[in-house]
Design a protein around this motif. Structure first.
Motif, PDB file in Angstrom:
ATOM      1  N   PHE A 160       0.849  -1.187   0.000  1.00 29.63           N
ATOM      2  CA  PHE A 160       0.000   0.000   0.000  1.00 29.63           C
ATOM      3  C   PHE A 160       0.886   1.240   0.000  1.00 29.63           C
ATOM      4  O   PHE A 160       1.452   1.614   1.024  1.00 29.63           O
ATOM      5  N   TRP A 161       0.978   1.874  -1.147  1.00 25.50           N
ATOM      6  CA  TRP A 161       1.719   3.112  -1.270  1.00 25.50           C
ATOM      7  C   TRP A 161       0.772   4.263  -0.970  1.00 25.50           C
ATOM      8  O   TRP A 161      -0.407   4.058  -0.698  1.00 25.50           O
TER       9      TRP A 161
ATOM     10  N   SER B 134      -0.899   6.525  -2.641  1.00 26.58           N
ATOM     11  CA  SER B 134      -2.166   6.611  -3.386  1.00 26.58           C
ATOM     12  C   SER B 134      -3.132   5.504  -2.965  1.00 26.58           C
ATOM     13  O   SER B 134      -4.344   5.724  -2.877  1.00 26.58           O
ATOM     14  N   ASN B 135      -2.607   4.304  -2.697  1.00 26.94           N
ATOM     15  CA  ASN B 135      -3.465   3.201  -2.253  1.00 26.94           C
ATOM     16  C   ASN B 135      -4.027   3.468  -0.850  1.00 26.94           C
ATOM     17  O   ASN B 135      -5.179   3.143  -0.574  1.00 26.94           O
ATOM     18  N   ILE B 136      -3.196   4.037   0.022  1.00 28.81           N
ATOM     19  CA  ILE B 136      -3.649   4.347   1.374  1.00 28.81           C
ATOM     20  C   ILE B 136      -4.799   5.353   1.314  1.00 28.81           C
ATOM     21  O   ILE B 136      -5.827   5.188   1.975  1.00 28.81           O
ATOM     22  N   SER B 137      -4.629   6.375   0.501  1.00 28.29           N
ATOM     23  CA  SER B 137      -5.653   7.403   0.373  1.00 28.29           C
ATOM     24  C   SER B 137      -6.951   6.830  -0.197  1.00 28.29           C
ATOM     25  O   SER B 137      -8.038   7.087   0.324  1.00 28.29           O
ATOM     26  N   ARG B 138      -6.843   6.044  -1.244  1.00 30.90           N
ATOM     27  CA  ARG B 138      -8.027   5.433  -1.869  1.00 30.90           C
ATOM     28  C   ARG B 138      -8.702   4.463  -0.900  1.00 30.90           C
ATOM     29  O   ARG B 138      -9.925   4.451  -0.770  1.00 30.90           O
ATOM     30  N   PHE B 139      -7.914   3.653  -0.215  1.00 30.15           N
ATOM     31  CA  PHE B 139      -8.439   2.674   0.740  1.00 30.15           C
ATOM     32  C   PHE B 139      -9.174   3.371   1.896  1.00 30.15           C
ATOM     33  O   PHE B 139     -10.243   2.935   2.321  1.00 30.15           O
ATOM     34  N   THR B 140      -8.613   4.478   2.352  1.00 32.04           N
ATOM     35  CA  THR B 140      -9.240   5.226   3.444  1.00 32.04           C
ATOM     36  C   THR B 140     -10.581   5.794   3.007  1.00 32.04           C
ATOM     37  O   THR B 140     -11.584   5.670   3.719  1.00 32.04           O
ATOM     38  N   LYS B 141     -10.607   6.414   1.830  1.00 32.70           N
ATOM     39  CA  LYS B 141     -11.839   7.079   1.369  1.00 32.70           C
ATOM     40  C   LYS B 141     -12.933   6.103   0.948  1.00 32.70           C
ATOM     41  O   LYS B 141     -14.111   6.340   1.202  1.00 32.70           O
ATOM     42  N   THR B 142     -12.557   5.027   0.289  1.00 37.66           N
ATOM     43  CA  THR B 142     -13.576   4.128  -0.267  1.00 37.66           C
ATOM     44  C   THR B 142     -13.960   2.977   0.645  1.00 37.66           C
ATOM     45  O   THR B 142     -15.025   2.387   0.461  1.00 37.66           O
ATOM     46  N   THR B 143     -13.110   2.655   1.620  1.00 34.17           N
ATOM     47  CA  THR B 143     -13.373   1.471   2.430  1.00 34.17           C
ATOM     48  C   THR B 143     -13.480   1.775   3.922  1.00 34.17           C
ATOM     49  O   THR B 143     -14.480   1.458   4.551  1.00 34.17           O
TER      50      THR B 143
ATOM     51  N   PRO C 296       7.328   1.773   4.790  1.00 35.50           N
ATOM     52  CA  PRO C 296       7.853   2.919   5.539  1.00 35.50           C
ATOM     53  C   PRO C 296       7.837   4.223   4.732  1.00 35.50           C
ATOM     54  O   PRO C 296       8.254   4.265   3.584  1.00 35.50           O
ATOM     55  N   GLY C 297       7.299   5.265   5.346  1.00 32.24           N
ATOM     56  CA  GLY C 297       7.279   6.593   4.753  1.00 32.24           C
ATOM     57  C   GLY C 297       6.069   6.893   3.891  1.00 32.24           C
ATOM     58  O   GLY C 297       5.824   8.057   3.566  1.00 32.24           O
ATOM     59  N   GLN C 298       5.304   5.897   3.525  1.00 34.74           N
ATOM     60  CA  GLN C 298       4.166   6.130   2.630  1.00 34.74           C
ATOM     61  C   GLN C 298       2.995   6.810   3.340  1.00 34.74           C
ATOM     62  O   GLN C 298       2.336   7.667   2.768  1.00 34.74           O
ATOM     63  N   ALA C 299       2.741   6.447   4.582  1.00 29.40           N
ATOM     64  CA  ALA C 299       1.623   7.061   5.306  1.00 29.40           C
ATOM     65  C   ALA C 299       1.867   8.545   5.551  1.00 29.40           C
ATOM     66  O   ALA C 299       0.930   9.341   5.565  1.00 29.40           O
TER      67      ALA C 299
END
Length: 145
Positions: A81-82, A84-93, A114-117
């Protein structure tokens, strides 16, 4: 012209009657207290949709009167989860799942790369405000300085 009426009573009868009347006020309001329980729903990176695909599952659990809190707990690694995936996962799920009921909360640790969040601070802050942690158990040697 005045009328006086004397009502005879005995004190030994009045006290028990007042006691019964007072007790009846409290007995009617008693409810059977059911034990409260917490429900933990585990999900992993590879089976996210088992829980989140059908939000009515979470809703049905949260609507049960004996359920105090429904915890959504991530397991396994989330290294792929990079930002963009973290952001999409948070908003949609995650957000829609938390918004189902005030009883739904986060628990456990997301082990992101590490560092992506930190690249999506509004999402990572929201995640931690809901009860999850991010990279809590990741060793410092995994981080590149």
């Amino acid at each position: 012209m005045q009328f006086k009426q004397v009502v005879p009573y005995k004190l030994k009868r009045l006290i028990p009657m007042l006691g019964i009347a007072g007790a009846s006020l409290f007995l009617g309001g008693c409810e059977k207290n059911e034990p409260q329980r917490d429900v933990e729903l585990f999900f992993a990176n590879d089976n996210i949709w088992e829980i989140f695909e059908n939000p009515s599952i979470i809703q049905e659990i949260a609507d049960q009167p004996d359920v105090r809190t429904v915890y959504l707990i991530p397991t396994g690694g989330w290294d792929n989860f990079w930002a963009s995936n973290i952001s999409r996962f948070t908003k949609t799920t995650l957000r829609p799942a938390i918004d189902i009921s005030p009883k739904v909360r986060g628990k456990g640790d997301f082990d992101f790369y590490p560092g992506q969040a930190s690249k999506v601070p509004e999402d990572s802050l929201w995640i931690t405000q809901q009860g999850w942690t991010i990279n809590k158990y990741r060793p410092l040697s995994d981080y590149q300085y």
